[in-house]
Design an enzyme around this catalytic site. Sequence first.
Site, PDB file in Angstrom:
ATOM      1  N   ASP A 121       0.885  -1.118  -0.199  1.00 33.23           N
ATOM      2  CA  ASP A 121      -0.053  -0.098  -0.077  1.00 33.23           C
ATOM      3  C   ASP A 121       0.958   1.374  -0.200  1.00 33.23           C
ATOM      4  O   ASP A 121       2.048   1.094   0.246  1.00 33.23           O
ATOM      5  CB  ASP A 121      -0.922   0.075   1.285  1.00 33.23           C
ATOM      6  CG  ASP A 121      -2.161  -1.099   1.099  1.00 33.23           C
ATOM      7  OD1 ASP A 121      -2.604  -1.314  -0.106  1.00 33.23           O
ATOM      8  OD2 ASP A 121      -2.904  -0.964   2.237  1.00 33.23           O
ATOM      9  N   LYS A 132      -3.948   2.797  -2.468  1.00 31.49           N
ATOM     10  CA  LYS A 132      -5.310   3.327  -2.493  1.00 31.49           C
ATOM     11  C   LYS A 132      -5.055   4.758  -1.901  1.00 31.49           C
ATOM     12  O   LYS A 132      -5.106   4.717  -0.715  1.00 31.49           O
ATOM     13  CB  LYS A 132      -6.471   2.760  -2.232  1.00 31.49           C
ATOM     14  CG  LYS A 132      -6.579   1.413  -2.902  1.00 31.49           C
ATOM     15  CD  LYS A 132      -7.710   0.621  -2.545  1.00 31.49           C
ATOM     16  CE  LYS A 132      -8.917   1.074  -2.943  1.00 31.49           C
ATOM     17  NZ  LYS A 132      -9.192   1.141  -4.654  1.00 31.49           N
ATOM     18  N   MET A 136      -8.263   8.554   8.109  1.00 29.05           N
ATOM     19  CA  MET A 136      -8.718   8.827   6.628  1.00 29.05           C
ATOM     20  C   MET A 136      -9.828  10.171   6.831  1.00 29.05           C
ATOM     21  O   MET A 136     -10.614   9.995   6.182  1.00 29.05           O
ATOM     22  CB  MET A 136      -9.206   7.768   5.861  1.00 29.05           C
ATOM     23  CG  MET A 136      -7.971   6.814   5.481  1.00 29.05           C
ATOM     24  SD  MET A 136      -8.731   5.353   4.682  1.00 29.05           S
ATOM     25  CE  MET A 136      -9.676   4.259   5.937  1.00 29.05           C
TER      26      MET A 136
END
Length: 264
Positions: free
Chosen positions: A46, A68, A180
């Site tokens: 990641d 991502k 996030m």
Amino acid sequence: MTPLSRYSPPFAPGTVWLVGAGPGDPGLLTIHALNALAAADVVVHDALVDSSVLSLTREGAVLEFAGKRGGQPSAAQADISERLIALARRGLRVLRLKGGDPFVFGRGGEEALALAEAGIPFRIIPGVSSGLASLAIHGVPATTRDTNHAVILATGHCAADGSTDWAALARTGAPLVLYMAVTNLPEIVEALIGGGLPGATPVLVVHGATTARERVVEATLERLPALAREGAIRSPAVVAVGAIAAFRSAIANHLLEFGAEAAQ
């Protein structure tokens, strides 16, 4: 073979290990994660996996980026899962390396289901959760007997679509640890205050925990949107909201931290 190999199961060809890389500092890797890095043929990683962790892969291992990132072109989750399956079917030792813990907002569950449906043997290696580690290294406990007996982990990634009832979370009185969330801070803050959380509620934001990019911001809930607009708060960051966020100031003079730059 590494000196610590006797503590881990063999990484068999044709299998996938879903491994948590922790918040960033290689010292926070588990022994199983370290041994997986030393044995893997290909590492599908990641964006949040620090370069210092990737440097521990064995010579000759292939690194494949599958990160991502919000608001940026990213690989589709289905494509990532299919890639893991394809690599395993070639007889490779496939390490799927994720920041933090693979099962805490890491889509590890989706990948595990895909592997199981494809008949691919796999192993789950938990990692140090970035959310809790970001707080702990700065002296902020997730729970204390004097403040809270529960804590809520939540993702702010989809905050704008109404899928999370932030007002209801505010009414629980439990501290929130947000992943996030930087992009959607204005909506989140508005909903939390609307749910009854005072604007003066203490907040701690940790950007890039345990890495060279680390920055710590102590503020109040109502100040968060402005700080984000001014660039004082950047992704990736963990945001702690509630009484626990004020704990750091009580011990800061004696806490040996990871070298973060603190901002008020």
